[in-house]
Design an enzyme around this catalytic site. Structure first.
Site, PDB file in Angstrom:
ATOM      1  N   ARG A 150       0.650  -1.203   0.056  1.00  0.00           N
ATOM      2  CA  ARG A 150       0.027   0.129   0.007  1.00  0.00           C
ATOM      3  C   ARG A 150       0.999   1.197  -0.091  1.00  0.00           C
ATOM      4  O   ARG A 150       0.572   2.103  -0.762  1.00  0.00           O
ATOM      5  CB  ARG A 150      -0.980   0.043   1.157  1.00  0.00           C
ATOM      6  CG  ARG A 150      -2.148  -0.739   1.156  1.00  0.00           C
ATOM      7  CD  ARG A 150      -2.512  -1.339   2.344  1.00  0.00           C
ATOM      8  NE  ARG A 150      -1.551  -2.449   2.686  1.00  0.00           N
ATOM      9  CZ  ARG A 150      -1.882  -3.586   2.307  1.00  0.00           C
ATOM     10  NH1 ARG A 150      -2.949  -4.047   1.802  1.00  0.00           N
ATOM     11  NH2 ARG A 150      -1.086  -4.737   2.283  1.00  0.00           N
ATOM     12  N   THR A 151       1.749   1.367   0.707  1.00  0.00           N
ATOM     13  CA  THR A 151       2.493   2.655   0.993  1.00  0.00           C
ATOM     14  C   THR A 151       3.268   2.830  -0.290  1.00  0.00           C
ATOM     15  O   THR A 151       3.186   3.878  -0.725  1.00  0.00           O
ATOM     16  CB  THR A 151       3.363   2.455   2.284  1.00  0.00           C
ATOM     17  OG1 THR A 151       2.876   2.061   3.453  1.00  0.00           O
ATOM     18  CG2 THR A 151       4.177   3.963   2.446  1.00  0.00           C
TER      19      THR A 151
ATOM     20  N   LYS B 118      27.678  -4.304  -3.014  1.00  0.00           N
ATOM     21  CA  LYS B 118      29.370  -4.106  -2.985  1.00  0.00           C
ATOM     22  C   LYS B 118      29.709  -3.573  -1.866  1.00  0.00           C
ATOM     23  O   LYS B 118      30.840  -3.420  -1.692  1.00  0.00           O
ATOM     24  CB  LYS B 118      29.304  -3.330  -4.392  1.00  0.00           C
ATOM     25  CG  LYS B 118      28.844  -3.840  -5.490  1.00  0.00           C
ATOM     26  CD  LYS B 118      29.429  -2.818  -6.795  1.00  0.00           C
ATOM     27  CE  LYS B 118      28.089  -2.652  -7.780  1.00  0.00           C
ATOM     28  NZ  LYS B 118      27.942  -1.536  -8.616  1.00  0.00           N
TER      29      LYS B 118
ATOM     30  N   ARG C 153      11.268   3.678   3.292  1.00  0.00           N
ATOM     31  CA  ARG C 153      10.538   2.652   3.868  1.00  0.00           C
ATOM     32  C   ARG C 153      12.019   1.526   4.539  1.00  0.00           C
ATOM     33  O   ARG C 153      12.596   0.930   3.774  1.00  0.00           O
ATOM     34  CB  ARG C 153       9.562   1.800   3.155  1.00  0.00           C
ATOM     35  CG  ARG C 153       9.202   0.040   3.817  1.00  0.00           C
ATOM     36  CD  ARG C 153       8.373   0.260   5.069  1.00  0.00           C
ATOM     37  NE  ARG C 153       7.093   0.765   4.770  1.00  0.00           N
ATOM     38  CZ  ARG C 153       5.912   0.085   4.896  1.00  0.00           C
ATOM     39  NH1 ARG C 153       6.045  -1.178   4.792  1.00  0.00           N
ATOM     40  NH2 ARG C 153       4.921   0.845   4.762  1.00  0.00           N
TER      41      ARG C 153
ATOM     42  N   HIS D 179       4.925   5.514  11.549  1.00  0.00           N
ATOM     43  CA  HIS D 179       4.649   5.464  10.314  1.00  0.00           C
ATOM     44  C   HIS D 179       3.725   6.657   9.991  1.00  0.00           C
ATOM     45  O   HIS D 179       2.503   6.660  10.189  1.00  0.00           O
ATOM     46  CB  HIS D 179       3.733   4.179  10.011  1.00  0.00           C
ATOM     47  CG  HIS D 179       3.400   3.755   8.504  1.00  0.00           C
ATOM     48  ND1 HIS D 179       3.760   4.628   7.637  1.00  0.00           N
ATOM     49  CD2 HIS D 179       3.156   2.702   7.962  1.00  0.00           C
ATOM     50  CE1 HIS D 179       3.342   4.186   6.376  1.00  0.00           C
ATOM     51  NE2 HIS D 179       3.040   2.762   6.711  1.00  0.00           N
TER      52      HIS D 179
HETATM   53  N1   CP Z   1      -0.436  -0.059   5.779  1.00  0.00           N
HETATM   54  C1   CP Z   1       0.886  -0.179   5.171  1.00  0.00           C
HETATM   55  O1   CP Z   1       1.905   0.307   5.498  1.00  0.00           O
HETATM   56  O2   CP Z   1       0.827  -1.334   4.051  1.00  0.00           O
HETATM   57  P1   CP Z   1       2.174  -1.703   3.612  1.00  0.00           P
HETATM   58  O3   CP Z   1       3.112  -2.402   4.365  1.00  0.00           O
HETATM   59  O4   CP Z   1       1.650  -2.751   2.589  1.00  0.00           O
HETATM   60  O5   CP Z   1       2.773  -0.623   2.532  1.00  0.00           O
END
Ligand code: CP
Length: 361
Positions: A93-94, A122, A143, A176
């Protein structure tokens, strides 16, 4: 013979450890420029005015995107800008919502989705990898499995000649912040006709200890009046003390319980979460106790007619699929809201929010 083992380079940045250990509230200025947020790292960066503004901007983008003409206006706004999506912890999603948010605004996006396809193989450090992105793009979304990694990259880049905005797209079990934004947008949209989010009771259910979404959302509650939180979890997944101390400091009422059934009828929103097994050492033992914290179709008769069921997704077994068709189940709308609010956030970071608002004047 080729050596397939990755050799990591550990770089020591003077001052980083000291900076990392400063209270979050005392270091937020570093992530702003000219009275605007520049990097999005912590949920604590958002105040009520900003949250209301983001929701309004997301609404405007959503409305414009419905028509060909409006979509065309949006798609020219950032056609001169480029983004890098550096997602080295799995995401659906993110990642996709940020990618589509970029598309909506006409921004070109590149991606790295694992350290095995970059020069980190490397031995290049993650910090040098991020600095390399800054040579090519205007925005980096990160992420990463490590708490503090997005913050460190923003801190490093802010000391270079070409700082570019960094957005934290999920940092280990820590935060998040853009998920918290989309959760607020979903709550506000869902309660639009009953006075908005102020005064509401919200249950957060499941693995609250390692669920970064509930942690970031809890921080945002200080921006709303008369909120009551119910933390519903087994003992081993209780919300951590840092969040509870934050809530106490800001006079936000919260209760902790393992009795899900008693909370269901009294709340306005139920925010379900899955076990964060990626951080587990004994995953099977945890699954056994979790079924008490599942939401089943039969539970729908125990919740109020306006009570919404949320989930950041992905889900495992904690919400039965036959709950999905009930109008109170908003998690699919919630994930779509992520695209609109992330487009709003990017528009804000690049200062094109005025041009969007002008379309409505
Ligand atoms: N809600 C969320 O962060 O989903 P993903 O891990 O799929 O990005």
């Amino acid at each position: 013979m080729m050596n397939s083992e990755k050799e990591e380079t550990i770089q020591i940045y003077p001052g980083w450890t000291e900076f990392y250990n400063i209270e979050v509230s005392d270091k937020l200025d570093i992530f702003s420029k000219k009275n605007r947020l520049f990097d999005i790292i912590f949920a604590q960066q958002f105040d009520r005015a900003f949250l209301d503004f983001m929701c309004e901007l997301a609404n405007q983008i959503r409305l414009l995107a419905k028509t060909k003409l409006g979509a065309r206006v949006l798609s020219h706004l950032l056609s001169h800008k480029r983004a890098m999506l550096y997602f080295v912890q799995p995401s659906t999603r993110t990642f996709i919502s940020f990618l589509n948010a970029c598309h909506i605004l006409g921004m070109k996006a590149s991606e790295i989705r694992g350290t095995t396809t970059s020069s980190e193989v490397k031995g290049e450090s993650a910090e040098d990898t991020i600095r390399t992105f800054a040579s090519y793009v205007d925005l980096i979304v990160v992420r990463h499995p490590e708490a503090g990694f997005a913050e460190k990259t923003a801190w490093v880049l802010n000391q270079t000649e070409r700082p570019v905005s960094v957005i934290n797209g999920g940092s280990g079990p820590d935060q998040h912040p853009t998920q918290a934004l989309l959760d607020i947008y979903t709550l506000e949209r869902s309660f639009e006709h009953i006075g908005g989010l102020d005064g509401k009771k919200i249950a957060m259910v499941g693995d609250l200890k390692r669920g970064r979404t509930v942690r970031s959302l809890s921080y945002l509650m200080r921006n709303y009046k008369d909120i009551t939180l119910y933390f519903v979890s087994p003992e081993i997944f209780k919300m951590r003390d840092d969040i509870k101390n934050f809530l106490r400091k800001h006079d936000i009422k919260f209760y902790e319980t393992d009795d899900f059934a008693s909370v269901m009828p009294i709340v306005d929103a139920i925010y379900m979460t899955r076990i964060q097994k990626e951080y587990s050492t004994t995953p099977s033992k945890e699954t056994d106790i979790y079924s008490t914290f599942h939401f089943r179709k039969k539970n729908l008769s125990n919740v109020q007619s306006h009570c919404i069921i949320m989930h950041p997704l992905p889900r495992r077994y904690e919400i039965e699929v036959n709950v999905d068709t009930d109008p109170r189940a908003v998690y699919w709308r919630q994930e779509r809201n992520g695209m609109w609010i992330r487009a709003a956030l990017i528009a804000y970071l690049f200062g094109v929010d005025d041009e969007i608002a002008d379309e409505f004047n």
